[in-house]
Write a protein that holds these residues in place. Structure first.
Motif, PDB file in Angstrom:
ATOM      1  N   ILE A 154       0.656  -1.219  -0.049  1.00 58.46           N
ATOM      2  CA  ILE A 154       0.003   0.069   0.186  1.00 58.46           C
ATOM      3  C   ILE A 154       0.934   1.301  -0.249  1.00 58.46           C
ATOM      4  O   ILE A 154       0.846   2.254  -0.744  1.00 58.46           O
ATOM      5  CB  ILE A 154      -0.865   0.035   1.067  1.00 58.46           C
ATOM      6  N   VAL A 155       1.900   1.294   0.849  1.00 58.69           N
ATOM      7  CA  VAL A 155       2.688   2.521   1.180  1.00 58.69           C
ATOM      8  C   VAL A 155       3.674   2.747  -0.117  1.00 58.69           C
ATOM      9  O   VAL A 155       3.578   3.680  -0.841  1.00 58.69           O
ATOM     10  CB  VAL A 155       3.462   2.338   2.297  1.00 58.69           C
ATOM     11  N   LEU A 156       4.328   1.809  -0.613  1.00 57.48           N
ATOM     12  CA  LEU A 156       5.383   1.856  -1.668  1.00 57.48           C
ATOM     13  C   LEU A 156       4.756   1.947  -2.985  1.00 57.48           C
ATOM     14  O   LEU A 156       5.064   2.546  -3.850  1.00 57.48           O
ATOM     15  CB  LEU A 156       6.432   0.644  -1.530  1.00 57.48           C
ATOM     16  N   GLY A 157       3.676   1.126  -2.878  1.00 57.53           N
ATOM     17  CA  GLY A 157       3.026   0.924  -4.065  1.00 57.53           C
ATOM     18  C   GLY A 157       1.966   1.852  -4.627  1.00 57.53           C
ATOM     19  O   GLY A 157       2.109   2.689  -5.420  1.00 57.53           O
ATOM     20  N   ASN A 158       0.917   1.904  -3.761  1.00 61.16           N
ATOM     21  CA  ASN A 158      -0.392   2.827  -4.009  1.00 61.16           C
ATOM     22  C   ASN A 158      -0.101   4.217  -3.824  1.00 61.16           C
ATOM     23  O   ASN A 158      -0.657   5.034  -4.214  1.00 61.16           O
ATOM     24  CB  ASN A 158      -1.706   2.239  -3.354  1.00 61.16           C
ATOM     25  N   GLU A 159       0.653   4.420  -2.489  1.00 61.55           N
ATOM     26  CA  GLU A 159       0.643   5.679  -2.178  1.00 61.55           C
ATOM     27  C   GLU A 159       1.903   6.491  -2.848  1.00 61.55           C
ATOM     28  O   GLU A 159       1.708   7.528  -3.348  1.00 61.55           O
ATOM     29  CB  GLU A 159       0.886   5.844  -0.790  1.00 61.55           C
ATOM     30  N   LEU A 160       3.334   5.861  -2.806  1.00 60.64           N
ATOM     31  CA  LEU A 160       4.265   6.542  -3.194  1.00 60.64           C
ATOM     32  C   LEU A 160       4.732   6.321  -4.599  1.00 60.64           C
ATOM     33  O   LEU A 160       5.489   6.845  -5.268  1.00 60.64           O
ATOM     34  CB  LEU A 160       5.463   6.122  -2.400  1.00 60.64           C
ATOM     35  N   GLY A 161       4.195   5.045  -5.118  1.00 57.62           N
ATOM     36  CA  GLY A 161       4.284   4.803  -6.703  1.00 57.62           C
ATOM     37  C   GLY A 161       5.689   4.230  -6.871  1.00 57.62           C
ATOM     38  O   GLY A 161       6.288   4.282  -7.821  1.00 57.62           O
ATOM     39  N   ILE A 162       6.573   3.854  -5.905  1.00 54.69           N
ATOM     40  CA  ILE A 162       7.933   3.349  -5.893  1.00 54.69           C
ATOM     41  C   ILE A 162       8.008   2.091  -6.612  1.00 54.69           C
ATOM     42  O   ILE A 162       8.940   1.807  -7.603  1.00 54.69           O
ATOM     43  CB  ILE A 162       8.580   3.209  -4.733  1.00 54.69           C
ATOM     44  N   ILE A 163       7.029   1.454  -6.377  1.00 53.76           N
ATOM     45  CA  ILE A 163       7.102   0.011  -6.991  1.00 53.76           C
ATOM     46  C   ILE A 163       5.768  -0.429  -7.697  1.00 53.76           C
ATOM     47  O   ILE A 163       4.669   0.215  -7.087  1.00 53.76           O
ATOM     48  CB  ILE A 163       7.302  -1.254  -5.660  1.00 53.76           C
ATOM     49  N   ASP A 164       5.611  -1.434  -8.446  1.00 59.78           N
ATOM     50  CA  ASP A 164       4.258  -1.909  -8.802  1.00 59.78           C
ATOM     51  C   ASP A 164       3.635  -2.771  -7.700  1.00 59.78           C
ATOM     52  O   ASP A 164       4.363  -3.707  -7.045  1.00 59.78           O
ATOM     53  CB  ASP A 164       4.526  -2.560 -10.091  1.00 59.78           C
ATOM     54  N   PRO A 165       2.278  -2.360  -7.504  1.00 59.94           N
ATOM     55  CA  PRO A 165       1.550  -3.427  -6.330  1.00 59.94           C
ATOM     56  C   PRO A 165       1.701  -4.666  -6.555  1.00 59.94           C
ATOM     57  O   PRO A 165       1.657  -5.551  -5.730  1.00 59.94           O
ATOM     58  CB  PRO A 165      -0.090  -2.780  -6.307  1.00 59.94           C
ATOM     59  N   THR A 166       1.523  -4.985  -7.801  1.00 60.90           N
ATOM     60  CA  THR A 166       1.595  -6.555  -8.339  1.00 60.90           C
ATOM     61  C   THR A 166       2.923  -6.831  -9.200  1.00 60.90           C
ATOM     62  O   THR A 166       3.184  -5.818 -10.001  1.00 60.90           O
ATOM     63  CB  THR A 166       0.213  -7.116  -8.925  1.00 60.90           C
ATOM     64  N   VAL A 167       3.260  -7.944  -8.910  1.00 56.86           N
ATOM     65  CA  VAL A 167       4.702  -8.359  -9.816  1.00 56.86           C
ATOM     66  C   VAL A 167       4.071  -9.048 -11.221  1.00 56.86           C
ATOM     67  O   VAL A 167       2.968  -9.635 -11.255  1.00 56.86           O
ATOM     68  CB  VAL A 167       5.166  -9.526  -9.106  1.00 56.86           C
ATOM     69  N   SER A 168       4.864  -8.587 -12.155  1.00 61.61           N
ATOM     70  CA  SER A 168       4.447  -9.061 -13.734  1.00 61.61           C
ATOM     71  C   SER A 168       4.790 -10.375 -13.943  1.00 61.61           C
ATOM     72  O   SER A 168       5.462 -10.979 -12.975  1.00 61.61           O
ATOM     73  CB  SER A 168       5.212  -8.123 -14.843  1.00 61.61           C
ATOM     74  N   SER A 169       4.070 -11.074 -14.960  1.00 64.28           N
ATOM     75  CA  SER A 169       4.510 -12.387 -15.200  1.00 64.28           C
ATOM     76  C   SER A 169       5.784 -12.905 -15.413  1.00 64.28           C
ATOM     77  O   SER A 169       6.306 -13.847 -15.042  1.00 64.28           O
ATOM     78  CB  SER A 169       3.490 -12.823 -16.453  1.00 64.28           C
ATOM     79  N   GLU A 170       6.630 -11.775 -15.768  1.00 66.94           N
ATOM     80  CA  GLU A 170       8.085 -12.238 -15.986  1.00 66.94           C
ATOM     81  C   GLU A 170       8.747 -12.220 -14.675  1.00 66.94           C
ATOM     82  O   GLU A 170       9.786 -13.046 -14.620  1.00 66.94           O
ATOM     83  CB  GLU A 170       8.833 -11.256 -16.709  1.00 66.94           C
ATOM     84  N   ALA A 171       8.367 -11.648 -13.612  1.00 66.12           N
ATOM     85  CA  ALA A 171       8.993 -11.782 -12.260  1.00 66.12           C
ATOM     86  C   ALA A 171      10.466 -11.356 -12.189  1.00 66.12           C
ATOM     87  O   ALA A 171      11.119 -12.146 -11.980  1.00 66.12           O
ATOM     88  CB  ALA A 171       8.618 -13.077 -11.581  1.00 66.12           C
ATOM     89  N   ARG A 172      10.673 -10.154 -12.647  1.00 72.23           N
ATOM     90  CA  ARG A 172      12.237  -9.712 -12.847  1.00 72.23           C
ATOM     91  C   ARG A 172      12.601  -9.496 -11.451  1.00 72.23           C
ATOM     92  O   ARG A 172      11.805  -9.370 -10.394  1.00 72.23           O
ATOM     93  CB  ARG A 172      12.025  -8.502 -13.559  1.00 72.23           C
TER      94      ARG A 172
END
Length: 309
Positions: A154-172
């Motif tokens: 929630i904090v890093l993904g939804n609020e700050l936008g630093i990360i994607d809330p969900t990991v893509s299918s490639e899972a880098r």
């Protein structure tokens, strides 16, 4: 050393057979119809159930089922699910993702946990850093993994936008850093405390006093003498923790929508795919056995007094 490794490998045989048979028996002892829901909304006809039971050998005694499954496993035939999907392909697609996640978690544990443990172990006089690390590790141990994952999401993904809330299918690798921190957070806290205790105990040992008396630099005393002799309990914990990270990834992979082994186990249990669950757990058993051997061999590297004759 060679004789010791050979003896350990021979010891793995009864351990492997015993654990895998227990796993196989427990998986198929779970009540419920494994073919429920395989025919859509309607109930499967008795002829279909009878044919599927015979096809997968479920009408045979348990011991014959186990050795038949084991024989196929040793030839590289992981079998198929009740829906006809290849178990080998499903595991081959999911396993590398969970391995990357577990390795990232392991690296984070070593970098943060060992570093914090060494710094606080050298200053166990109730300093601010020591108190901060002790409180932080206690918080990490007390909070469940899914809560830590949800907060960071929630904090890093939804609020700050630093990360994607969900990991893509490639899972880098860059996408797995935060999930790796989450899944390894509790173990990292234990490693910090374990390293701190071990460093504080060995700091007063005779070999440390001798190294200081010889005028060796503080960096060499800590990095070569103190840390090396304090690393054995930490290495033991890290070795067994790799299997735990891979087996305990169900919650973390669910929070970050990672298509790894954790989600595959969860779906297989829900769908009563006994062969899939058994195969995954057998692979985890192999990881535990191999890591235990590697840890034992590292003991001799870290402590010259240990010899395997």
């Amino acid at each position: 050393m060679g004789r010791y490794v050979l003896r350990r490998l021979l010891q793995f045989v009864p351990v492997f057979l015993g654990t895998t048979f227990l796993i196989y028996a427990l998986v198929w002892a779970v009540p419920g119809d494994p073919f429920a829901g395989k025919c859509g909304d309607r109930q499967c006809p008795p002829d279909f159930i009878e044919a599927m039971t015979a096809r997968y050998g479920l009408d045979q005694p348990l011991i014959f089922q186990y050795f038949g499954y084991l024989g196929k496993l040793f030839t590289g035939d992981f079998g198929t699910t009740f829906n006809g999907n290849s178990i080998g392909e499903l595991i081959g697609n999911a396993y590398p993702i969970t391995v990357r996640l577990a390795l990232i978690a392991l690296v984070i544990q070593i970098l943060i946990g060992v570093t914090a443990g060494v710094l606080t172990g050298l200053r166990t006089n109730k300093s601010f850093l020591d108190n901060l690390v002790l409180v932080s590790t206690l918080v990490l141990i007390s909070i469940p993994v899914f809560v830590t994952g949800s907060i960071l999401q929630i904090v890093l993904g939804n609020e700050l936008g630093i990360i994607d809330p969900t990991v893509s299918s490639e899972a880098r690798f860059d996408e797995l850093i935060v999930p790796g921190f989450v899944i390894g957070s509790i173990s990292m806290a234990y490693i910090t405390r374990l390293t701190r205790t071990s460093i504080a105990e060995n700091r007063r040992a005779d070999f440390v006093r001798t190294a200081i008396a010889k005028g060796q630099p503080a960096r060499r005393v800590v990095g070569v003498h103190l840390l090396r002799n304090s690393a054995i309990p930490v290495i033991t914990f890290l070795g067994t923790d790799l299997g735990s990270l891979m087996g305990g990834a169900i919650v973390t992979e669910g929070v970050f929508n990672i298509n790894g082994i954790g989600g595959l186990i969860f779906r297989s249990i829900a769908e009563k795919e006994g062969f899939m669950v058994t195969t995954i757990v057998v692979l985890l058993v192999l990881v535990y056995l191999i890591m235990s051997l590697i840890v034992d061999l590292l003991y001799a590297v870290l402590d010259p007094r240990i010899r395997y004759d």
